[in-house]
Write a protein that holds these residues in place. Structure first.
Motif, mmCIF file in Angstrom:
data_model
loop_
_atom_site.group_PDB
_atom_site.id
_atom_site.type_symbol
_atom_site.label_atom_id
_atom_site.label_comp_id
_atom_site.label_asym_id
_atom_site.label_seq_id
_atom_site.Cartn_x
_atom_site.Cartn_y
_atom_site.Cartn_z
ATOM 1 N N VAL A 8 34.514 38.422 56.577
ATOM 2 C CA VAL A 8 34.675 39.456 56.337
ATOM 3 C C VAL A 8 34.589 40.010 54.231
ATOM 4 N N ASP A 9 34.164 40.914 53.993
ATOM 5 C CA ASP A 9 33.870 41.300 53.356
ATOM 6 C C ASP A 9 35.098 42.631 52.715
ATOM 7 N N TYR A 10 35.030 42.185 51.445
ATOM 8 C CA TYR A 10 35.965 43.656 50.999
ATOM 9 C C TYR A 10 36.238 43.845 49.779
ATOM 10 N N THR A 11 35.742 45.447 48.575
ATOM 11 C CA THR A 11 35.976 45.601 47.970
ATOM 12 C C THR A 11 37.401 46.874 47.052
ATOM 13 N N PRO A 12 37.395 46.616 46.201
ATOM 14 C CA PRO A 12 37.162 45.857 45.273
ATOM 15 C C PRO A 12 38.273 44.557 44.911
ATOM 16 N N ARG A 13 36.950 43.626 44.263
ATOM 17 C CA ARG A 13 37.773 41.972 44.516
ATOM 18 C C ARG A 13 38.215 41.876 42.651
ATOM 19 N N LYS A 14 39.504 41.905 43.163
ATOM 20 C CA LYS A 14 40.328 41.345 41.968
ATOM 21 C C LYS A 14 41.482 40.086 41.796
ATOM 22 N N ASP A 15 42.098 40.154 41.087
ATOM 23 C CA ASP A 15 43.151 39.326 41.496
ATOM 24 C C ASP A 15 44.165 39.505 41.498
ATOM 25 N N VAL A 16 44.689 40.413 40.953
ATOM 26 C CA VAL A 16 46.432 41.134 41.574
ATOM 27 C C VAL A 16 45.356 43.201 42.091
ATOM 28 N N TYR A 17 46.293 43.455 43.098
ATOM 29 C CA TYR A 17 46.667 44.503 43.251
ATOM 30 C C TYR A 17 47.518 45.604 43.154
ATOM 31 N N GLU A 38 42.188 46.324 65.058
ATOM 32 C CA GLU A 38 43.065 46.845 63.358
ATOM 33 C C GLU A 38 43.169 45.929 62.300
ATOM 34 N N ILE A 39 43.661 47.041 61.440
ATOM 35 C CA ILE A 39 43.524 45.630 59.971
ATOM 36 C C ILE A 39 45.230 46.322 59.463
ATOM 37 N N GLY A 40 45.083 45.036 58.429
ATOM 38 C CA GLY A 40 46.295 45.590 57.296
ATOM 39 C C GLY A 40 46.652 43.895 56.553
ATOM 40 N N LEU A 41 47.681 44.230 55.757
ATOM 41 C CA LEU A 41 48.220 43.320 54.343
ATOM 42 C C LEU A 41 49.611 42.812 55.455
ATOM 43 N N ALA A 42 49.870 41.485 55.525
ATOM 44 C CA ALA A 42 50.939 41.179 56.091
ATOM 45 C C ALA A 42 51.568 40.225 55.288
ATOM 46 N N GLY A 43 52.714 39.485 55.087
ATOM 47 C CA GLY A 43 53.254 38.393 53.953
ATOM 48 C C GLY A 43 53.193 37.500 55.184
ATOM 49 N N ALA A 44 53.479 36.621 53.989
ATOM 50 C CA ALA A 44 52.907 35.043 54.922
ATOM 51 C C ALA A 44 53.322 35.002 56.083
ATOM 52 N N ARG A 45 54.920 34.953 55.968
ATOM 53 C CA ARG A 45 56.093 34.703 57.054
ATOM 54 C C ARG A 45 55.851 36.073 58.390
ATOM 55 N N VAL A 73 54.732 44.399 48.075
ATOM 56 C CA VAL A 73 54.853 43.489 47.242
ATOM 57 C C VAL A 73 54.698 42.068 47.019
ATOM 58 N N GLY A 74 54.234 40.912 46.802
ATOM 59 C CA GLY A 74 53.996 39.419 46.938
ATOM 60 C C GLY A 74 52.422 39.221 47.325
ATOM 61 N N PRO A 75 52.787 37.852 47.553
ATOM 62 C CA PRO A 75 51.825 36.905 48.503
ATOM 63 C C PRO A 75 51.465 37.959 49.846
ATOM 64 N N CYS A 76 49.651 38.492 49.854
ATOM 65 C CA CYS A 76 49.584 38.564 51.073
ATOM 66 C C CYS A 76 48.590 38.020 52.041
ATOM 67 N N ILE A 77 48.455 38.059 53.147
ATOM 68 C CA ILE A 77 47.044 37.659 53.496
ATOM 69 C C ILE A 77 46.547 39.293 54.645
ATOM 70 N N LEU A 78 45.637 39.326 54.640
ATOM 71 C CA LEU A 78 44.508 39.763 55.566
ATOM 72 C C LEU A 78 44.553 39.593 57.018
ATOM 73 N N ARG A 97 42.134 33.902 52.230
ATOM 74 C CA ARG A 97 42.191 34.557 50.694
ATOM 75 C C ARG A 97 43.696 34.874 50.905
ATOM 76 N N ILE A 98 44.226 34.700 49.764
ATOM 77 C CA ILE A 98 45.222 35.434 49.490
ATOM 78 C C ILE A 98 45.760 36.550 48.884
ATOM 79 N N PHE A 99 46.088 37.825 49.180
ATOM 80 C CA PHE A 99 46.072 38.879 48.007
ATOM 81 C C PHE A 99 47.237 39.429 47.569
ATOM 82 N N GLN A 100 47.449 39.066 46.077
ATOM 83 C CA GLN A 100 48.377 39.327 44.608
ATOM 84 C C GLN A 100 48.305 40.354 44.692
ATOM 85 N N VAL A 101 49.817 41.225 45.669
ATOM 86 C CA VAL A 101 50.558 42.522 45.178
ATOM 87 C C VAL A 101 51.126 42.647 44.490
#
Length: 106
Positions: A8-17, A38-45, A73-78, A97-101
């Motif tokens: 899995v590759d993604y851009t931009p690579r940042k600590d916070v989105y 289909e792809i998207g961000l979802a919360g941990a639970r 908003v919050g921690p999300c996973i792809l 990878r956890i995406f912090q929003v």
């Protein structure tokens, strides 16, 4: 089915989105995959609610964009919702990878 996704590759690579930003994502499959991805961000639970259909570049490469919204908003996973032509549909995490929003504070 998650073992089908090789890289899995993604851009931009940042600590916070922040809401309003866009992630450009490419999924490389270990073996040819024919179907809908289909792809998207979802919360941990949470379930994957907002999805974007990926474009099939080759039978092993799918590319798409993920739009980050205010309700993510919050921690999300792809996550990827995979619907093969032959087989059972499945929704899988694309990596660890956890995406912090965070909200934009004026």
């Amino acid at each position: 089915m998650s073992s089908l996704i090789e890289r899995v590759d993604y851009t931009p690579r940042k600590d916070v989105y922040y809401p309003g930003e866009v992630l450009y994502v490419s999924l490389q499959f270990a073996k040819p995959f024919v179907g809908e991805c289909e792809i998207g961000l979802a919360g941990a639970r949470e379930e994957l609610r907002r999805r974007t259909t990926c474009r099939q570049s080759t039978t092993r490469l799918y590319e798409g964009q993920v739009y980050i919204h205010d309700d993510q908003v919050g921690p999300c996973i792809l996550m990827a919702a995979l619907t093969p032509v032959a087989g059972q549909p499945a929704t899988v995490a694309t990596g660890d990878r956890i995406f912090q929003v965070q909200r934009v504070i004026p």
